[in-house]
Enzyme design. Sequence first.
Site, PDB file in Angstrom:
ATOM      1  N   ASP A 131       0.824  -1.210   0.000  1.00 32.96           N
ATOM      2  CA  ASP A 131       0.000   0.000   0.000  1.00 32.96           C
ATOM      3  C   ASP A 131       0.858   1.261   0.000  1.00 32.96           C
ATOM      4  O   ASP A 131       1.717   1.429   0.864  1.00 32.96           O
ATOM      5  CB  ASP A 131      -0.885  -0.023   1.257  1.00 32.96           C
ATOM      6  CG  ASP A 131      -1.747   1.221   1.372  1.00 32.96           C
ATOM      7  OD1 ASP A 131      -2.808   1.253   0.716  1.00 32.96           O
ATOM      8  OD2 ASP A 131      -1.375   2.154   2.110  1.00 32.96           O
TER       9      ASP A 131
ATOM     10  N   TYR B 191       2.681   9.983  -0.078  1.00 31.58           N
ATOM     11  CA  TYR B 191       3.853   9.408   0.615  1.00 31.58           C
ATOM     12  C   TYR B 191       5.159   9.757  -0.100  1.00 31.58           C
ATOM     13  O   TYR B 191       6.240   9.597   0.475  1.00 31.58           O
ATOM     14  CB  TYR B 191       3.764   7.878   0.714  1.00 31.58           C
ATOM     15  CG  TYR B 191       2.555   7.341   1.460  1.00 31.58           C
ATOM     16  CD1 TYR B 191       1.694   8.173   2.159  1.00 31.58           C
ATOM     17  CD2 TYR B 191       2.290   5.965   1.460  1.00 31.58           C
ATOM     18  CE1 TYR B 191       0.588   7.669   2.819  1.00 31.58           C
ATOM     19  CE2 TYR B 191       1.183   5.447   2.126  1.00 31.58           C
ATOM     20  CZ  TYR B 191       0.332   6.304   2.802  1.00 31.58           C
ATOM     21  OH  TYR B 191      -0.764   5.800   3.452  1.00 31.58           O
TER      22      TYR B 191
ATOM     23  N   HIS C  34      -7.746   9.754  -1.173  1.00 35.52           N
ATOM     24  CA  HIS C  34      -7.039   9.665   0.109  1.00 35.52           C
ATOM     25  C   HIS C  34      -7.825  10.248   1.286  1.00 35.52           C
ATOM     26  O   HIS C  34      -7.710   9.791   2.421  1.00 35.52           O
ATOM     27  CB  HIS C  34      -5.672  10.356   0.003  1.00 35.52           C
ATOM     28  CG  HIS C  34      -4.658   9.840   0.973  1.00 35.52           C
ATOM     29  ND1 HIS C  34      -3.304   9.928   0.764  1.00 35.52           N
ATOM     30  CD2 HIS C  34      -4.786   9.204   2.165  1.00 35.52           C
ATOM     31  CE1 HIS C  34      -2.650   9.381   1.786  1.00 35.52           C
ATOM     32  NE2 HIS C  34      -3.537   8.941   2.650  1.00 35.52           N
TER      33      HIS C  34
END
Length: 285
Positions: free
Chosen positions: A47, A52, A110
């Site tokens: 994931d 990120y 998200h």
Amino acid sequence: MTILNETYKLSNGVEIPKLGLGTWFIDDDKAAEAVRAAVEIGYRNIDTAQAYGNERGVGEGVRTATVPRDELFVSTKLAAEIKDYAQAVEAIDESLKKLGLEYIDLMLIHSPQPWDDFRGGDYADGNREAWRALEEAHKAGKIRSIGVSNFQQQDLENILRGATVVPHVNQLLVHAGNTPSELLEYCESKQILVEAYSPIAHGAILRNAEVEAMAEKYGVSVPQLCIRYTLQLGTVSLPKTANPAHMRSNAEVDFEISGDDMDALRGLRNVDYGEHSAFPVYSGK
């Protein structure tokens, strides 16, 4: 048969491994190595997210792993700030390019709000726009399944009003000390599988005496107890680590928590996230 071989079936028939590797806070230049190590240990669910900043590294790890691409389940997430159809279309293609993959197994919105306005304003229209872009990419075969993250019931209801595809997944903060039971039930009623991120409460749970005592009773570590808890809730568990020793122990969860102990863990409240309280998802909003 260990937990690493077990899967859930999404509402569209796609299989997703029950235990995954979270890669939040793993630097891009270390991500490929972490992914390869996880795959070597037996992980098949990886994931990541645009936010990120490590999609490139995660993709490299997937492409250079010791098992074929089609045996791996790779998820990423559309940046929380994207609440517009054209931007979403562009960002989906950007993720595919950064990952260097021909398709993504699961892509999520998200957050229902941009991070700097988490649980704030009304982005209902923008979320439907982003969802339309995901639906089209799904139809085109670029993404095998699509979903959301951090969505509350009203956020999901907003998507469902105009959706041609019901979200396959809702990735949520779920751990002993934070179990959103009503939301879990709602997702189940709509056949939306929940993925639990931060199942170890970003480390905050490690200092809880009650949880420590229970882990001792089962002869397991606190992280193992916490991961097992999220699995028994019927969620995908996504502990985050770049440490192969932790990856191994996180997968050693073939024990059963009793009904009474599950109730006790479900009833836990008030985890102190310490320094991590600065992150929107831990801020208690």
